[in-house]
Write an enzyme that holds these catalytic residues in place. Structure first.
Site, PDB file in Angstrom:
ATOM      1  N   PRO A   1       0.830  -1.211   0.000  1.00  0.00           N
ATOM      2  CA  PRO A   1       0.000   0.000   0.000  1.00  0.00           C
ATOM      3  C   PRO A   1       0.861   1.256   0.000  1.00  0.00           C
ATOM      4  O   PRO A   1       1.876   1.334   0.690  1.00  0.00           O
ATOM      5  CB  PRO A   1      -0.799  -0.126   1.304  1.00  0.00           C
ATOM      6  CG  PRO A   1      -0.802  -1.583   1.615  1.00  0.00           C
ATOM      7  CD  PRO A   1       0.507  -2.105   1.125  1.00  0.00           C
ATOM      8  N   GLU A   2       0.453   2.235  -0.779  1.00  0.00           N
ATOM      9  CA  GLU A   2       1.154   3.504  -0.837  1.00  0.00           C
ATOM     10  C   GLU A   2       0.306   4.563  -0.140  1.00  0.00           C
ATOM     11  O   GLU A   2      -0.693   4.238   0.500  1.00  0.00           O
ATOM     12  CB  GLU A   2       1.478   3.852  -2.286  1.00  0.00           C
ATOM     13  CG  GLU A   2       2.347   2.784  -2.963  1.00  0.00           C
ATOM     14  CD  GLU A   2       2.692   3.076  -4.419  1.00  0.00           C
ATOM     15  OE1 GLU A   2       2.726   4.263  -4.800  1.00  0.00           O
ATOM     16  OE2 GLU A   2       2.936   2.122  -5.170  1.00  0.00           O
TER      17      GLU A   2
END
Length: 285
Positions: free
Chosen positions: A2-3
């Site tokens: 996840p960013e």
């Protein structure tokens, strides 16, 4: 992994549901999920018990819950971590479960066990309180205090690939492989270009493109390629449909129609348009 947009979606979900709630029970189902908490699972459990959650925070890809004793429960989602609210899930990958005083379970599910929880003290860095393990992480493009011109100055001194610098969380945080490719595509810059070879205005354009694309992704719940990233309600994001570069090898560029390319980069892949984003010329001696 996840960013920024995906982590911010999770933080917002937690902020709406857990602030002012008290933790009434905690159980660590897998010790690896608390390996970053050096005092061990028993200490983390004891310190969380009867703690009231008074706020949430995020810096780059890290998020945390601020507790009433002034400490923070730092959460790193790793590759597949999920913070879920609701009934206690019957999950093979349930790593930590906490019960809140309204009866809601706050569960940490992590298939690949790269993420985890830890407790840490808050420290003040450039006027902002952040957990000590996050103090080295730079501000991200969506931070109201983000100094774009200051980051441009840093990038102008970097004699390495611009994409490598975008992924360096001590330079600018929150940008991972997906959004780096998207920002570079929007700015018409090949990720192999040296940061020092780009003008200040072009570097500013890259950073602005990163902020723009991550804001759009945030509005669509983030990017989900599989079931590993979900929000606190277990729902996937749908920004994948709007990606212009990442994952589009062999497809036509949405801007010029050229066939999108793919190259290996830092044990990852870079996706780009060879026409809109030409590779830097190799200097011959």
């Amino acid at each position: 992994m996840p960013e920024l947009p995906e982590v911010e979606v999770v933080r917002r979900g937690l902020d709406a549901h857990v602030v002012d709630k008290t933790i009434t029970a905690v159980r660590v189902h897998h010790p690896r999920a608390v390996r970053r908490h050096e005092a061990g699972p028993a200490d983390l459990t004891a310190r969380l018990l009867d703690s009231r959650i008074v706020g949430t925070g995020r810096r780059g890809k890290y998020l945390w819950l601020t507790l009433d004793d002034g400490s923070a429960l730092v959460v790193h989602l790793g590759m597949s971590g999920q913070m879920l609210l609701g009934p206690l899930p019957r999950e093979d990958h349930l790593r930590i479960a906490a019960l809140l005083d309204d009866g809601t379970a706050l569960s940490f599910v992590d298939q690949r066990t790269f993420g985890g929880w830890m407790l840490a003290d808050l420290v003040t860095v450039e006027g902002t309180d952040v957990p000590f393990p996050v103090a080295h992480v730079a501000r991200d493009p969506l931070d109201p205090e983000f100094n774009r011109d200051g980051v441009v100055t840093v990038l102008r001194r970097k004699h390495s690939e611009i994409k490598r610098q975008l992924l360096d969380q001590t330079v600018v945080s929150g940008i991972g492989n997906i959004y780096a490719d998207e920002a570079l595509w929007r700015a018409r810059v090949n990720g192999a270009r040296l940061a020092s070879s780009l003008t200040r205005s072009k570097l500013a354009e890259v950073l602005d493109a990163a902020a723009e694309v991550m804001t759009e992704a945030l509005g669509q719940g983030g990017t989900s390629f599989d079931s590993l990233y979900v929000n606190v309600n277990g729902e996937s994001g749908y920004f994948e449909r709007s990606l212009d570069a990442y994952g589009r090898e062999g497809e036509p560029c949405r801007r010029c129609g050229a066939v999108m390319g793919r190259e290996k980069f830092m044990n990852r892949s870079s996706f780009y348009c060879p026409k809109c984003q030409p590779r830097p010329r190799v200097r011959r001696e």
